[in-house]
Design a protein around this motif. Structure first.
Motif, PDB file in Angstrom:
ATOM      1  N   UNK A 158     -18.130  40.031  31.562  1.00 25.09           N
ATOM      2  CA  UNK A 158     -17.351  38.804  31.780  1.00 25.09           C
ATOM      3  C   UNK A 158     -18.162  37.801  32.590  1.00 25.09           C
ATOM      4  N   UNK A 159     -18.919  38.292  33.542  1.00 27.45           N
ATOM      5  CA  UNK A 159     -19.716  37.411  34.390  1.00 27.45           C
ATOM      6  C   UNK A 159     -20.843  36.749  33.591  1.00 27.45           C
ATOM      7  N   UNK A 160     -21.440  37.502  32.669  1.00 31.41           N
ATOM      8  CA  UNK A 160     -22.489  36.926  31.822  1.00 31.41           C
ATOM      9  C   UNK A 160     -21.911  35.800  30.973  1.00 31.41           C
ATOM     10  N   UNK A 161     -20.741  36.021  30.375  1.00 28.85           N
ATOM     11  CA  UNK A 161     -20.100  34.967  29.584  1.00 28.85           C
ATOM     12  C   UNK A 161     -19.802  33.758  30.460  1.00 28.85           C
ATOM     13  N   UNK A 162     -19.321  33.995  31.675  1.00 24.05           N
ATOM     14  CA  UNK A 162     -19.015  32.888  32.579  1.00 24.05           C
ATOM     15  C   UNK A 162     -20.245  32.055  32.890  1.00 24.05           C
ATOM     16  N   UNK A 163     -21.370  32.716  33.121  1.00 27.54           N
ATOM     17  CA  UNK A 163     -22.613  31.986  33.404  1.00 27.54           C
ATOM     18  C   UNK A 163     -23.052  31.159  32.207  1.00 27.54           C
ATOM     19  N   UNK A 166     -20.742  28.005  31.948  1.00 28.26           N
ATOM     20  CA  UNK A 166     -21.064  27.011  32.968  1.00 28.26           C
ATOM     21  C   UNK A 166     -22.355  26.284  32.614  1.00 28.26           C
ATOM     22  N   UNK A 167     -23.357  27.035  32.146  1.00 30.23           N
ATOM     23  CA  UNK A 167     -24.649  26.423  31.820  1.00 30.23           C
ATOM     24  C   UNK A 167     -24.552  25.483  30.624  1.00 30.23           C
ATOM     25  N   UNK A 168     -23.550  25.695  29.753  1.00 27.51           N
ATOM     26  CA  UNK A 168     -23.393  24.847  28.568  1.00 27.51           C
ATOM     27  C   UNK A 168     -22.628  23.555  28.854  1.00 27.51           C
ATOM     28  N   UNK A 169     -22.105  23.423  30.063  1.00 30.97           N
ATOM     29  CA  UNK A 169     -21.488  22.169  30.483  1.00 30.97           C
ATOM     30  C   UNK A 169     -20.291  21.765  29.641  1.00 30.97           C
ATOM     31  N   UNK A 170     -20.312  20.518  29.160  1.00 33.34           N
ATOM     32  CA  UNK A 170     -19.170  19.955  28.434  1.00 33.34           C
ATOM     33  C   UNK A 170     -19.224  20.245  26.931  1.00 33.34           C
ATOM     34  N   UNK A 171     -20.132  21.075  26.504  1.00 31.27           N
ATOM     35  CA  UNK A 171     -20.183  21.403  25.077  1.00 31.27           C
ATOM     36  C   UNK A 171     -18.891  22.106  24.657  1.00 31.27           C
ATOM     37  N   UNK A 172     -18.498  21.907  23.396  1.00 33.19           N
ATOM     38  CA  UNK A 172     -17.247  22.491  22.899  1.00 33.19           C
ATOM     39  C   UNK A 172     -17.378  23.994  22.716  1.00 33.19           C
ATOM     40  N   UNK A 173     -16.305  24.715  23.031  1.00 32.18           N
ATOM     41  CA  UNK A 173     -16.314  26.174  22.941  1.00 32.18           C
ATOM     42  C   UNK A 173     -16.740  26.672  21.559  1.00 32.18           C
ATOM     43  N   UNK A 182     -27.475  31.137  22.107  1.00 34.23           N
ATOM     44  CA  UNK A 182     -26.608  31.292  23.273  1.00 34.23           C
ATOM     45  C   UNK A 182     -25.937  32.659  23.282  1.00 34.23           C
ATOM     46  N   UNK A 183     -25.302  33.015  22.162  1.00 34.76           N
ATOM     47  CA  UNK A 183     -24.696  34.333  21.964  1.00 34.76           C
ATOM     48  C   UNK A 183     -25.036  34.751  20.538  1.00 34.76           C
ATOM     49  N   UNK A 184     -25.550  35.957  20.361  1.00 36.70           N
ATOM     50  CA  UNK A 184     -26.051  36.389  19.047  1.00 36.70           C
ATOM     51  C   UNK A 184     -24.945  36.967  18.175  1.00 36.70           C
ATOM     52  N   UNK A 185     -24.915  36.552  16.918  1.00 35.01           N
ATOM     53  CA  UNK A 185     -24.111  37.248  15.926  1.00 35.01           C
ATOM     54  C   UNK A 185     -22.794  36.616  15.530  1.00 35.01           C
ATOM     55  N   UNK A 186     -22.289  35.661  16.321  1.00 35.42           N
ATOM     56  CA  UNK A 186     -20.993  35.048  16.017  1.00 35.42           C
ATOM     57  C   UNK A 186     -21.224  33.801  15.170  1.00 35.42           C
ATOM     58  N   UNK A 187     -20.514  33.697  14.070  1.00 34.26           N
ATOM     59  CA  UNK A 187     -20.640  32.544  13.200  1.00 34.26           C
ATOM     60  C   UNK A 187     -19.351  31.748  13.130  1.00 34.26           C
ATOM     61  N   UNK A 188     -19.209  31.012  12.041  1.00 34.18           N
ATOM     62  CA  UNK A 188     -18.069  30.110  11.890  1.00 34.18           C
ATOM     63  C   UNK A 188     -16.738  30.858  11.836  1.00 34.18           C
ATOM     64  N   UNK A 189     -16.698  31.964  11.102  1.00 35.96           N
ATOM     65  CA  UNK A 189     -15.434  32.685  10.910  1.00 35.96           C
ATOM     66  C   UNK A 189     -14.945  33.328  12.199  1.00 35.96           C
ATOM     67  N   UNK A 190     -15.800  34.109  12.835  1.00 37.61           N
ATOM     68  CA  UNK A 190     -15.329  34.855  14.006  1.00 37.61           C
ATOM     69  C   UNK A 190     -15.148  33.970  15.237  1.00 37.61           C
ATOM     70  N   UNK A 191     -15.843  32.832  15.304  1.00 36.21           N
ATOM     71  CA  UNK A 191     -15.554  31.905  16.402  1.00 36.21           C
ATOM     72  C   UNK A 191     -14.144  31.337  16.240  1.00 36.21           C
ATOM     73  N   UNK A 192     -13.721  31.043  15.001  1.00 32.61           N
ATOM     74  CA  UNK A 192     -12.335  30.618  14.763  1.00 32.61           C
ATOM     75  C   UNK A 192     -11.353  31.699  15.202  1.00 32.61           C
ATOM     76  N   UNK A 193     -11.646  32.945  14.835  1.00 30.33           N
ATOM     77  CA  UNK A 193     -10.730  34.043  15.136  1.00 30.33           C
ATOM     78  C   UNK A 193     -10.659  34.335  16.629  1.00 30.33           C
TER      79      UNK A 193
END
Length: 298
Positions: A158-163, A166-173, A182-193
Motif C-alpha cells: 500500500x505504501x508503494x502505491x501511495x508513493x 504522490x509522485x504522479x501529481x495531478x495526473x488522472x488515476x 509506472x505500474x506493470x501489466x495493467x491496461x485499459x480493461x483492468x484499469x476500468x475494473x
C-alpha cells in the motif's frame, strides 16, 4: 488486449505444454514483428525450453539461456497447434499469422505418432503492433527495462502505491494505473475494473486520495487482478479471452446495466481507445464529459 491476468495464465498454460520440448524452428511471417537481430533468430533453434514466464504484459519463453519474448500488443494472441503444416508460412499482409514456433514432440505425446506441434503467434486487424525479440537478457528489451513494479508481487505494498500516486501529481488515476513505466501489466480493461471496484472516477487526480481512499484503491487493485489470475488458472489459452470478457463489470459494457447499482454503463471516447464507468458508483451520478462525442454533435 491481453493484460497481466491473461498473460500470467498464458505463461502458466504454455509452461506445462512446452515442458520437455525443444524449439526446432521459428518462422517469421510478418517481418515487422521481429525487433532484434543479435543473436539471430536461428540461435534458439535446437534449444530446450527451460521456462515460460511473464514481465508485465511481455511473455518470456526461456530456452538454453536465450529469451524469446513476445509482446502481444492490442490484438495479438498465442495459439497452440497439435500439428503445424510441414511447409513454412508465406509472408502475407492479409494473414493474421505473425510468428510460428515449431516444437519437438513432448514426453507425453503418443509414441506412435510423429507429431510436429507448435505455437502460432497471431495478430488480428490492420494495425501491426505485435513484437518479437530474441535476447540474452530480458532487460535487453527496452519495454521490459522500463517497466514499473509488478502489482501482484509481495513487495508492492500500500505504501508503494501511495508513493507512486504522490509522485504522479495531478495526473488522472486512469492514466497512472495503465502506464507501464509506472505500474506493470495493467491496461485499459483492468484499469476500468479496478476504478469501478474502488468506486473512483477515472479522472480523479492521483495525489488527491485520502488515506482511506488509498487503502480502498490498493485493495481494489490487488483483488481485481488477483481474482482474475485465480479464475484463469488451469484454463487453456483458447479459453482465456472468453473468461476475461465474461467477468467484466463495466469495461466493454457501454449501455448495459452496472451489476452493482443498475445504472447504465457510460463511455468516454478518445482517439484510439475508450473507457467505461458507472456514474452512480464512481462520479456521484454526474456523467463525465465525452469531448469526442460533443464534437460530433456540434
Amino acid at each position: 488486449m491481453p493484460e497481466l491476468p491473461e498473460v500470467e495464465a498464458l505463461a502458466q498454460d504454455l509452461s506445462g505444454r512446452l515442458d520437455g520440448r525443444a524449439i526446432t524452428k521459428v518462422h517469421v511471417a510478418q517481418f515487422s514483428a521481429l525487433k532484434t537481430y543479435d543473436p539471430p533468430l536461428t540461435a534458439i533453434e535446437g534449444t530446450l525450453v527451460d521456462d515460460v514466464s511473464r514481465h508485465g504484459k511481455f511473455l518470456d519463453i526461456e530456452a538454453s539461456g536465450l529469451h524469446l519474448i513476445l509482446h502481444l500488443a492490442r490484438a495479438g494472441w498465442v495459439r497452440w497447434r497439435d500439428e503445424v503444416p510441414a511447409l513454412p508460412p508465406k509472408p502475407s499482409p492479409k494473414s493474421t499469422l505473425a510468428v510460428r514456433i515449431v516444437l519437438s514432440p513432448g514426453p507425453d505425446d503418443p509414441d506412435d505418432l510423429d507429431t510436429t506441434p507448435g505455437l502460432d503467434v497471431t495478430e488480428a486487424g490492420t494495425k501491426k503492433s505485435l513484437a518479437c525479440y530474441l535476447v540474452r537478457d530480458p532487460l535487453d528489451v527496452p519495454g521490459i527495462a522500463s517497466l514499473g513494479p509488478d502489482p501482484l508481487v509481495e513487495e508492492f505494498t500500500r505504501e508503494v502505491l501511495g508513493e507512486i500516486l504522490v509522485s504522479e501529481g495531478r495526473k488522472q488515476l486512469k492514466g497512472v494505473l495503465r502506464h507501464q513505466g509506472t505500474i506493470a501489466g495493467i491496461g485499459n480493461a483492468y484499469s476500468d475494473e479496478i476504478l469501478h471496484t474502488a468506486r473512483m472516477s477515472p479522472f480523479k487526480a492521483a495525489n488527491s486520495l485520502t488515506d482511506g481512499e488509498l487503502t480502498i484503491l490498493y485493495d481494489a487493485l490487488r483483488s481485481t487482478l488477483g481474482d482474475a489470475v485465480a479464475r484463469s488458472q488451469g484454463l487453456a489459452a483458447s479459453e482465456l479471452k472468453a473468461e476475461k470478457k465474461t467477468h467484466m463489470a463495466v469495461h466493454g459494457r457501454t449501455g448495459q446495466q452496472c451489476p452493482v447499482c443498475g445504472d447504465v454503463v457510460r463511455e468516454v471516447s478518445f482517439a484510439d481507445s475508450s473507457l467505461q464507468y458507472c456514474a452512480t458508483c464512481q462520479t456521484g451520478g454526474k456523467p463525465l464529459a465525452d469531448r469526442r462525442m460533443s464534437r460530433l454533435l456540434k
